[in-house]
Design a protein around this motif. Structure first.
Motif, mmCIF file in Angstrom:
data_model
loop_
_atom_site.group_PDB
_atom_site.id
_atom_site.type_symbol
_atom_site.label_atom_id
_atom_site.label_comp_id
_atom_site.label_asym_id
_atom_site.label_seq_id
_atom_site.Cartn_x
_atom_site.Cartn_y
_atom_site.Cartn_z
ATOM 1 N N GLY A 1 21.706 22.584 1.336
ATOM 2 C CA GLY A 1 21.762 22.211 2.738
ATOM 3 C C GLY A 1 22.758 23.065 3.504
ATOM 4 N N ALA A 2 22.826 22.845 4.810
ATOM 5 C CA ALA A 2 23.758 23.594 5.660
ATOM 6 C C ALA A 2 25.208 23.340 5.256
ATOM 7 C CB ALA A 2 23.532 23.229 7.126
ATOM 8 N N ASP A 3 25.443 22.199 4.581
ATOM 9 C CA ASP A 3 26.805 21.866 4.145
ATOM 10 C C ASP A 3 27.122 22.418 2.761
ATOM 11 O OD1 ASP A 3 25.218 20.301 2.569
ATOM 12 O OD2 ASP A 3 26.090 18.383 3.182
ATOM 13 N N HIS A 4 26.254 23.306 2.233
ATOM 14 C CA HIS A 4 26.419 23.968 0.930
ATOM 15 C C HIS A 4 26.202 23.013 -0.241
ATOM 16 C CE1 HIS A 4 27.765 28.226 1.275
ATOM 17 N NE2 HIS A 4 27.850 27.862 2.536
ATOM 18 N N LEU A 5 25.709 21.825 0.001
ATOM 19 C CA LEU A 5 25.458 20.877 -1.084
ATOM 20 C C LEU A 5 23.958 20.698 -1.298
ATOM 21 C CD1 LEU A 5 28.199 18.250 -0.267
ATOM 22 C CD2 LEU A 5 28.017 19.595 -2.356
ATOM 23 N N PRO A 6 23.544 20.379 -2.527
ATOM 24 C CA PRO A 6 22.121 20.155 -2.776
ATOM 25 C C PRO A 6 21.569 19.015 -1.919
ATOM 26 C CG PRO A 6 23.305 20.414 -4.849
ATOM 27 C CD PRO A 6 24.340 20.303 -3.771
ATOM 28 N N PRO B 1 37.493 22.184 3.086
ATOM 29 C CA PRO B 1 37.002 21.298 4.143
ATOM 30 C C PRO B 1 35.581 21.656 4.572
ATOM 31 C CG PRO B 1 39.247 22.001 4.608
ATOM 32 C CD PRO B 1 38.776 22.812 3.432
ATOM 33 N N PRO B 2 34.698 20.650 4.758
ATOM 34 C CA PRO B 2 35.010 19.211 4.725
ATOM 35 C C PRO B 2 34.873 18.576 3.336
ATOM 36 C CG PRO B 2 32.744 19.519 5.404
ATOM 37 C CD PRO B 2 33.312 20.910 5.183
ATOM 38 N N HIS B 3 34.891 19.399 2.291
ATOM 39 C CA HIS B 3 34.642 18.881 0.946
ATOM 40 C C HIS B 3 35.855 19.088 0.033
ATOM 41 C CE1 HIS B 3 30.573 18.635 2.372
ATOM 42 N NE2 HIS B 3 30.414 19.946 2.405
ATOM 43 N N ALA C 1 31.966 -0.296 -7.192
ATOM 44 C CA ALA C 1 32.171 -0.682 -5.792
ATOM 45 C C ALA C 1 33.334 0.066 -5.143
ATOM 46 C CB ALA C 1 32.423 -2.190 -5.699
ATOM 47 N N THR C 2 34.050 0.870 -5.922
ATOM 48 C CA THR C 2 35.252 1.548 -5.426
ATOM 49 C C THR C 2 34.929 2.960 -4.980
ATOM 50 O OG1 THR C 2 36.569 0.278 -7.008
ATOM 51 C CG2 THR C 2 37.618 2.184 -5.989
ATOM 52 N N VAL C 3 35.386 3.309 -3.789
ATOM 53 C CA VAL C 3 35.231 4.674 -3.281
ATOM 54 C C VAL C 3 36.581 5.385 -3.384
ATOM 55 C CG1 VAL C 3 34.684 6.108 -1.285
ATOM 56 C CG2 VAL C 3 33.363 4.027 -1.732
ATOM 57 N N HIS C 4 36.586 6.564 -4.007
ATOM 58 C CA HIS C 4 37.809 7.348 -4.168
ATOM 59 C C HIS C 4 37.753 8.573 -3.262
ATOM 60 C CE1 HIS C 4 39.173 5.001 -7.613
ATOM 61 N NE2 HIS C 4 37.962 5.120 -8.139
ATOM 62 N N GLN C 5 38.891 8.917 -2.687
ATOM 63 C CA GLN C 5 38.996 10.076 -1.809
ATOM 64 C C GLN C 5 39.818 11.162 -2.474
ATOM 65 O OE1 GLN C 5 37.799 10.585 1.663
ATOM 66 N NE2 GLN C 5 38.270 12.634 0.882
ATOM 67 N N MET C 6 39.234 12.344 -2.626
ATOM 68 C CA MET C 6 39.940 13.505 -3.156
ATOM 69 C C MET C 6 40.407 14.389 -2.001
ATOM 70 S SD MET C 6 39.961 13.276 -6.518
ATOM 71 C CE MET C 6 40.297 11.553 -6.136
ATOM 72 N N PRO C 7 41.474 15.172 -2.207
ATOM 73 C CA PRO C 7 41.941 16.072 -1.154
ATOM 74 C C PRO C 7 40.852 17.076 -0.764
ATOM 75 C CG PRO C 7 43.587 15.883 -2.897
ATOM 76 C CD PRO C 7 42.343 15.222 -3.401
ATOM 77 N N LEU C 8 40.764 17.348 0.533
ATOM 78 C CA LEU C 8 39.728 18.250 1.044
ATOM 79 C C LEU C 8 40.236 19.689 0.949
ATOM 80 C CD1 LEU C 8 38.540 16.158 4.137
ATOM 81 C CD2 LEU C 8 37.720 16.089 1.767
ATOM 82 N N ASN C 9 40.180 20.240 -0.253
ATOM 83 C CA ASN C 9 40.695 21.593 -0.465
ATOM 84 C C ASN C 9 39.677 22.667 -0.109
ATOM 85 O OD1 ASN C 9 39.058 20.999 -2.630
ATOM 86 N ND2 ASN C 9 40.421 21.826 -4.185
ATOM 87 N N CYS D 1 32.685 19.469 -10.826
ATOM 88 C CA CYS D 1 32.267 20.862 -10.629
ATOM 89 C C CYS D 1 31.766 21.060 -9.205
ATOM 90 C CB CYS D 1 31.140 21.228 -11.587
ATOM 91 S SG CYS D 1 31.525 20.937 -13.322
ATOM 92 N N GLY D 2 32.135 22.191 -8.619
ATOM 93 C CA GLY D 2 31.658 22.478 -7.269
ATOM 94 C C GLY D 2 32.216 21.495 -6.262
ATOM 95 N N ARG D 3 31.422 21.237 -5.229
ATOM 96 C CA ARG D 3 31.892 20.412 -4.120
ATOM 97 C C ARG D 3 31.545 18.938 -4.301
ATOM 98 N NH1 ARG D 3 30.156 25.319 -2.379
ATOM 99 N NH2 ARG D 3 31.429 26.452 -0.833
ATOM 100 N N ILE D 4 32.449 18.066 -3.838
ATOM 101 C CA ILE D 4 32.144 16.639 -3.640
ATOM 102 C C ILE D 4 32.006 16.430 -2.143
ATOM 103 C CG2 ILE D 4 32.921 14.260 -3.883
ATOM 104 C CD1 ILE D 4 34.666 15.083 -6.178
ATOM 105 N N ARG D 5 30.897 15.864 -1.719
ATOM 106 C CA ARG D 5 30.639 15.668 -0.289
ATOM 107 C C ARG D 5 31.757 14.843 0.367
ATOM 108 N NH1 ARG D 5 25.916 16.299 2.086
ATOM 109 N NH2 ARG D 5 24.804 16.081 0.099
ATOM 110 N N ASP D 6 32.388 15.424 1.358
ATOM 111 C CA ASP D 6 33.479 14.774 2.103
ATOM 112 C C ASP D 6 34.645 14.362 1.194
ATOM 113 O OD1 ASP D 6 31.947 14.983 4.473
ATOM 114 O OD2 ASP D 6 30.900 13.126 3.972
ATOM 115 N N GLY D 7 34.651 14.870 -0.045
ATOM 116 C CA GLY D 7 35.728 14.545 -0.972
ATOM 117 C C GLY D 7 35.676 13.132 -1.514
ATOM 118 N N ARG D 8 34.561 12.432 -1.300
ATOM 119 C CA ARG D 8 34.481 11.024 -1.721
ATOM 120 C C ARG D 8 33.469 10.843 -2.837
ATOM 121 N NH1 ARG D 8 33.617 10.013 3.914
ATOM 122 N NH2 ARG D 8 35.602 9.799 5.010
#
Length: 262
Positions: free
Chosen positions: A168-173, A73-75, A63-71, A51-58
């Motif tokens: 925050g300024a990046d629209h994330l909590p 940007p930058p999230h 231990a695994t970091v997943h990258q989602m498309p930045l639909n 739901c909502g934004r994922i910071r930097d799409g990650r």
């Protein structure tokens, strides 16, 4: 299975479900009044598996970091299921069951099931996320675009949150909880006894959005519509409040919209 449009009816209420356009509720008419903003991107769409934004799409799973498309940007924003075609599993006059199988770019196989139930004075949405193999973090939410005006005065929003997530300024909590501030909002609020928000179109209709979940995002920065979004965790919740979906414990959520003439 079909993904053609579905029309549900109950009394003077009519709901249009569009499985082929992200499993969204494309319209909700009550006594001839259309409550939802019209258009391919609007109505009410499911936010899943986040739901909502994922910071930097990650997001991290162990231990695994997943990258989602930045639909957005930058999230990355609002999950992947709203971009896919859902299948219709079952339909009656006032209820539809639709499903969506998670695919790339989401890294885990799983199935989303959404049940849409219309009554004469309410619409209930129920959604579940079930993994098909390994467990994974997930969120469920809904993003309705309610028309700001139904032809007369603008809608009024009433709710009593326990806190507001500082944005925050990046629209994330930021992680800080603050006293609720006046709008306009693009903000997440905590309602530990369950989401309960009333929208009133003066002289026309009152609609209550309720959910057992304790998080709601309110977005009213656009002229045409206001959004009241119950969800199972805050924005960036895959990182900050992860809920692990397992074969034994799928994630389930529900919201009900109840209306009456005023």
């Amino acid at each position: 299975m079909s993904n053609e449009d579905i029309t549900l009816t109950a009394g003077d209420a009519e709901a249009t479900v569009r499985p082929g356009n992200g499993g969204r509720i494309a319209g909700l008419r009550v006594g001839g009044l259309e409550l939802l903003r019209q258009g391919e991107r609007y109505g009410c769409f499911p936010m899943v598996p986040w739901c909502g934004r994922i910071r930097d799409g990650r997001f991290r799973d162990g231990a695994t970091v997943h990258q989602m498309p930045l639909n957005s940007p930058p999230h990355a924003i609002h999950g992947t299921a709203r971009d896919g075609a859902w299948d219709t599993a079952r339909v009656s006059q006032n209820e539809a069951v639709i499903t969506y199988d998670l695919v790339d770019p989401w890294p885990y196989p799983g199935r989303i099931t959404q049940v849409v139930t219309l009554a004469e004075d309410s619409l209930t949405l129920t959604m579940s996320v079930e993994p098909q193999e390994s467990s994974f973090p997930a969120q469920i939410g809904w993003h309705p675009w309610f028309n700001r005006s139904l032809g007369r005065e603008d809608v009024r929003l009433d709710f009593q949150p326990a806190w507001q997530e500082e944005r925050g300024a990046d629209h994330l909590p930021t992680g800080r909880r603050i006293d609720p501030r006046p709008g306009p909002w693009d903000d997440c609020f905590g309602m530990p006894d369950g989401v309960d928000v009333t929208l009133t179109w003066p002289g026309q209709l009152e609609l209550r959005v309720t959910s057992p979940e304790k998080w709601v995002v309110v977005y009213d920065e656009q002229e045409a519509a206001v959004c009241v979004e119950p969800q199972t965790g805050p924005p960036d919740g895959l990182n900050t409040h992860p809920h692990l979906v397992t074969l034994l414990e799928p994630l389930e959520a529900t919201t009900t919209w109840t209306w009456r003439a005023v």
